[in-house]
Scaffold this motif. Sequence first.
Motif, PDB file in Angstrom:
ATOM      1  N   LYS A 190      -0.557  -3.632 -10.188  1.00  0.00           N
ATOM      2  CA  LYS A 190      -1.321  -4.838 -10.597  1.00  0.00           C
ATOM      3  C   LYS A 190      -2.499  -5.100  -9.665  1.00  0.00           C
ATOM      4  N   GLN A 191      -2.351  -4.703  -8.402  1.00  0.00           N
ATOM      5  CA  GLN A 191      -3.462  -4.885  -7.434  1.00  0.00           C
ATOM      6  C   GLN A 191      -4.236  -3.585  -7.273  1.00  0.00           C
ATOM      7  N   LEU A 192      -4.108  -2.685  -8.220  1.00  0.00           N
ATOM      8  CA  LEU A 192      -4.772  -1.368  -8.150  1.00  0.00           C
ATOM      9  C   LEU A 192      -4.459  -0.663  -6.817  1.00  0.00           C
ATOM     10  N   ASN A 193      -3.203  -0.819  -6.404  1.00  0.00           N
ATOM     11  CA  ASN A 193      -2.722  -0.171  -5.168  1.00  0.00           C
ATOM     12  C   ASN A 193      -3.531  -0.552  -3.932  1.00  0.00           C
ATOM     13  N   ALA A 194      -4.003  -1.817  -3.912  1.00  0.00           N
ATOM     14  CA  ALA A 194      -4.678  -2.286  -2.692  1.00  0.00           C
ATOM     15  C   ALA A 194      -3.729  -2.082  -1.513  1.00  0.00           C
ATOM     16  N   LEU A 195      -4.302  -1.601  -0.422  1.00  0.00           N
ATOM     17  CA  LEU A 195      -3.504  -1.118   0.718  1.00  0.00           C
ATOM     18  C   LEU A 195      -3.353  -2.230   1.749  1.00  0.00           C
ATOM     19  N   GLU A 226      -2.430   5.783 -12.910  1.00  0.00           N
ATOM     20  CA  GLU A 226      -3.527   6.354 -13.710  1.00  0.00           C
ATOM     21  C   GLU A 226      -4.837   5.648 -13.428  1.00  0.00           C
ATOM     22  N   LYS A 227      -4.771   4.304 -13.306  1.00  0.00           N
ATOM     23  CA  LYS A 227      -6.016   3.544 -13.161  1.00  0.00           C
ATOM     24  C   LYS A 227      -6.548   3.572 -11.728  1.00  0.00           C
ATOM     25  N   ALA A 228      -5.630   3.680 -10.759  1.00  0.00           N
ATOM     26  CA  ALA A 228      -6.111   3.634  -9.370  1.00  0.00           C
ATOM     27  C   ALA A 228      -5.219   4.435  -8.448  1.00  0.00           C
ATOM     28  N   ALA A 273      -7.573   1.052  -4.690  1.00  0.00           N
ATOM     29  CA  ALA A 273      -8.897   0.419  -4.740  1.00  0.00           C
ATOM     30  C   ALA A 273      -9.322  -0.127  -3.391  1.00  0.00           C
ATOM     31  N   GLY A 274      -8.685   0.354  -2.329  1.00  0.00           N
ATOM     32  CA  GLY A 274      -9.140  -0.009  -0.989  1.00  0.00           C
ATOM     33  C   GLY A 274      -8.141  -0.856  -0.248  1.00  0.00           C
ATOM     34  N   ALA A 275      -8.527  -1.236   0.969  1.00  0.00           N
ATOM     35  CA  ALA A 275      -7.702  -2.165   1.736  1.00  0.00           C
ATOM     36  C   ALA A 275      -7.604  -3.470   0.955  1.00  0.00           C
ATOM     37  N   ALA A 298      -5.829  -9.959   1.766  1.00  0.00           N
ATOM     38  CA  ALA A 298      -5.114 -10.013   3.049  1.00  0.00           C
ATOM     39  C   ALA A 298      -6.085 -10.029   4.226  1.00  0.00           C
ATOM     40  N   MET A 299      -7.282  -9.442   4.017  1.00  0.00           N
ATOM     41  CA  MET A 299      -8.240  -9.338   5.137  1.00  0.00           C
ATOM     42  C   MET A 299      -9.190 -10.511   5.224  1.00  0.00           C
ATOM     43  N   ALA A 300      -9.331 -11.229   4.074  1.00  0.00           N
ATOM     44  CA  ALA A 300     -10.466 -12.144   3.920  1.00  0.00           C
ATOM     45  C   ALA A 300     -10.573 -13.172   5.040  1.00  0.00           C
ATOM     46  N   ASN A 329      -1.417   1.760  11.730  1.00  0.00           N
ATOM     47  CA  ASN A 329      -0.582   2.520  10.796  1.00  0.00           C
ATOM     48  C   ASN A 329      -1.368   3.380   9.815  1.00  0.00           C
ATOM     49  N   TRP A 330      -2.693   3.444   9.946  1.00  0.00           N
ATOM     50  CA  TRP A 330      -3.469   4.267   9.012  1.00  0.00           C
ATOM     51  C   TRP A 330      -3.549   5.723   9.452  1.00  0.00           C
ATOM     52  N   GLU A 331      -3.356   5.958  10.742  1.00  0.00           N
ATOM     53  CA  GLU A 331      -3.555   7.326  11.235  1.00  0.00           C
ATOM     54  C   GLU A 331      -2.269   8.160  11.167  1.00  0.00           C
TER      55      GLU A 331
HETATM   56  C1  HXC Z   1      -7.124  -6.661  -3.299  1.00  0.00           C
HETATM   57  C2  HXC Z   1      -7.706  -5.888  -5.374  1.00  0.00           C
HETATM   58  C3  HXC Z   1      -8.492  -4.871  -4.799  1.00  0.00           C
HETATM   59  C4  HXC Z   1      -8.539  -4.794  -3.372  1.00  0.00           C
HETATM   60  C5  HXC Z   1      -8.623  -4.691  -6.936  1.00  0.00           C
HETATM   61  N1  HXC Z   1      -7.817  -5.742  -6.693  1.00  0.00           N
HETATM   62  N2  HXC Z   1      -9.053  -4.145  -5.791  1.00  0.00           N
HETATM   63  N3  HXC Z   1      -7.038  -6.781  -4.620  1.00  0.00           N
HETATM   64  N4  HXC Z   1      -7.857  -5.725  -2.672  1.00  0.00           N
HETATM   65  N5  HXC Z   1      -9.233  -3.842  -2.711  1.00  0.00           N
HETATM   66  C6  HXC Z   1      -7.140  -6.598  -7.675  1.00  0.00           C
HETATM   67  C7  HXC Z   1      -8.118  -7.549  -8.370  1.00  0.00           C
HETATM   68  O1  HXC Z   1      -8.333  -8.681  -7.571  1.00  0.00           O
HETATM   69  C8  HXC Z   1      -7.360  -7.872  -9.634  1.00  0.00           C
HETATM   70  O2  HXC Z   1      -6.357  -8.837  -9.344  1.00  0.00           O
HETATM   71  C9  HXC Z   1      -6.662  -6.572  -9.962  1.00  0.00           C
HETATM   72  O3  HXC Z   1      -6.614  -5.830  -8.733  1.00  0.00           O
HETATM   73  C10 HXC Z   1      -7.404  -5.762 -10.983  1.00  0.00           C
HETATM   74  O4  HXC Z   1      -8.740  -5.587 -10.547  1.00  0.00           O
HETATM   75  P1  HXC Z   1     -10.016  -5.943 -11.468  1.00  0.00           P
HETATM   76  O5  HXC Z   1     -11.162  -6.161 -10.552  1.00  0.00           O
HETATM   77  O6  HXC Z   1      -9.685  -7.043 -12.425  1.00  0.00           O
HETATM   78  O7  HXC Z   1     -10.190  -4.587 -12.281  1.00  0.00           O
HETATM   79  P2  HXC Z   1     -11.529  -3.935 -12.846  1.00  0.00           P
HETATM   80  O8  HXC Z   1     -12.398  -4.973 -13.456  1.00  0.00           O
HETATM   81  O9  HXC Z   1     -11.096  -2.782 -13.667  1.00  0.00           O
HETATM   82  O10 HXC Z   1     -12.311  -3.397 -11.554  1.00  0.00           O
HETATM   83  C11 HXC Z   1     -11.746  -2.368 -10.786  1.00  0.00           C
HETATM   84  C12 HXC Z   1     -12.520  -2.258  -9.443  1.00  0.00           C
HETATM   85  C13 HXC Z   1     -12.557  -3.611  -8.726  1.00  0.00           C
HETATM   86  C14 HXC Z   1     -13.940  -1.741  -9.695  1.00  0.00           C
HETATM   87  C15 HXC Z   1     -11.760  -1.208  -8.611  1.00  0.00           C
HETATM   88  O11 HXC Z   1     -11.224  -4.144  -8.684  1.00  0.00           O
HETATM   89  C16 HXC Z   1     -13.073  -3.574  -7.342  1.00  0.00           C
HETATM   90  O12 HXC Z   1     -14.273  -3.495  -7.111  1.00  0.00           O
HETATM   91  N6  HXC Z   1     -12.179  -3.690  -6.342  1.00  0.00           N
HETATM   92  C17 HXC Z   1     -12.545  -3.750  -4.955  1.00  0.00           C
HETATM   93  C18 HXC Z   1     -12.987  -2.392  -4.437  1.00  0.00           C
HETATM   94  C19 HXC Z   1     -13.413  -2.471  -2.985  1.00  0.00           C
HETATM   95  O13 HXC Z   1     -14.312  -3.231  -2.607  1.00  0.00           O
HETATM   96  N7  HXC Z   1     -12.734  -1.718  -2.118  1.00  0.00           N
HETATM   97  C20 HXC Z   1     -13.004  -1.675  -0.683  1.00  0.00           C
HETATM   98  C21 HXC Z   1     -12.135  -2.690   0.023  1.00  0.00           C
HETATM   99  S1  HXC Z   1     -12.503  -2.800   1.728  1.00  0.00           S
HETATM  100  P3  HXC Z   1      -6.081 -10.078 -10.320  1.00  0.00           P
HETATM  101  O14 HXC Z   1      -5.035 -10.868  -9.595  1.00  0.00           O
HETATM  102  O15 HXC Z   1      -7.380 -10.787 -10.504  1.00  0.00           O
HETATM  103  O16 HXC Z   1      -5.587  -9.428 -11.586  1.00  0.00           O
HETATM  104  C22 HXC Z   1     -11.767  -1.461   2.373  1.00  0.00           C
HETATM  105  C23 HXC Z   1     -11.939  -1.330   3.813  1.00  0.00           C
HETATM  106  C24 HXC Z   1     -11.226  -0.134   4.299  1.00  0.00           C
HETATM  107  O17 HXC Z   1     -11.140  -0.681   1.740  1.00  0.00           O
HETATM  108  C25 HXC Z   1     -11.172  -0.158   5.754  1.00  0.00           C
HETATM  109  C26 HXC Z   1     -10.107   0.716   6.299  1.00  0.00           C
HETATM  110  C27 HXC Z   1      -8.800   0.221   5.987  1.00  0.00           C
END
Ligand code: HXC
Length: 259
Positions: free
Chosen positions: A24-29, A59-61, A64-66, A70-72, A88-90
Amino acid sequence: MAYELIEVRTEAGKVGVVQLNRPKQLNALNNQLMDELGAALKAFDADPAIGCMVVTGSEKAFAAGADIGAMASYGFAEVYGGDYITRNWETIRQVRKPVIAAVSGFALGGGCELAMMCDFIIAADNARFGQPEIKLGIIPGAGGTQRLPRAVGKSKAMDMALTARMMDATEAERAGLVSRVVPLDKLMDEALGAALTICELPQLAVMAAKESVNRSFETGLSDGVMFERRLFHALFATADQKEGMDAFVGKRKPQFRHR
Ligand code: HXC
């Protein structure tokens, strides 16, 4: 150990599979998921029955990143003081048996970095890679600015890190980020097939090959070649080198014992 945010299983008793499981969170880490992933990979690495690992997502993700939620609210004290990321990332880099990333859907930010920490990436045709951190007012923090240019060159790495544009699977294969692209419904078959191939090969040579390729990213050419040569020499002390060469000369199938 019970895992909540990942699913763990073995295939053919030999491949350790870890599936990230926050669809549901696109496997946010988040920290818990990364702790679980590290623990699962370390357990597989220590298990003599396991020869290779596969990390995958949904399939979808892939991921999608950290976890941005949780970080905001974190400030410097929390991320630096709490050792966010490196704590814990290394762990995945400490694993000595091969780890294959089977990527479908989004591999963004930390998700792209996690895939790049694996030994190679097999991608489904719907995979999309990106480092969009710049849109959040940060930069990659788990190796993206270091591993991406080594994989795809400076120009594409800069393009992705500065504009946040995503790369599709075709471009990622052309650029050298991924080793193979397959149709989505064939992704796990392909990744498990590659993993099982590795499991059948002499494990000490497999570990040495991984160690030596990884050394190429850390050292100059002549030191790297010397490191490779010493490992090459050392493998002549293994039973599997005798078996592999005897079997070839005798025109028979080798029976490797991973020693
Ligand atoms: C927390 C996330 C998330 C994330 C998606 N979700 N990515 N939650 N952290 N990184 C959640 C959304 O809030 C949403 O929750 C649900 O997953 C589905 O996402 P949608 O945005 O509704 O889907 P879609 O419109 O298909 O868009 C997909 C997407 C978009 C393009 C991947 O979700 C997106 O841009 N996500 C963020 C990508 C990003 O910026 N990643 C980098 C993060 S920083 P709800 O509750 O609304 O359904 C990072 C730093 C790394 O990674 C540093 C080292 C650790």
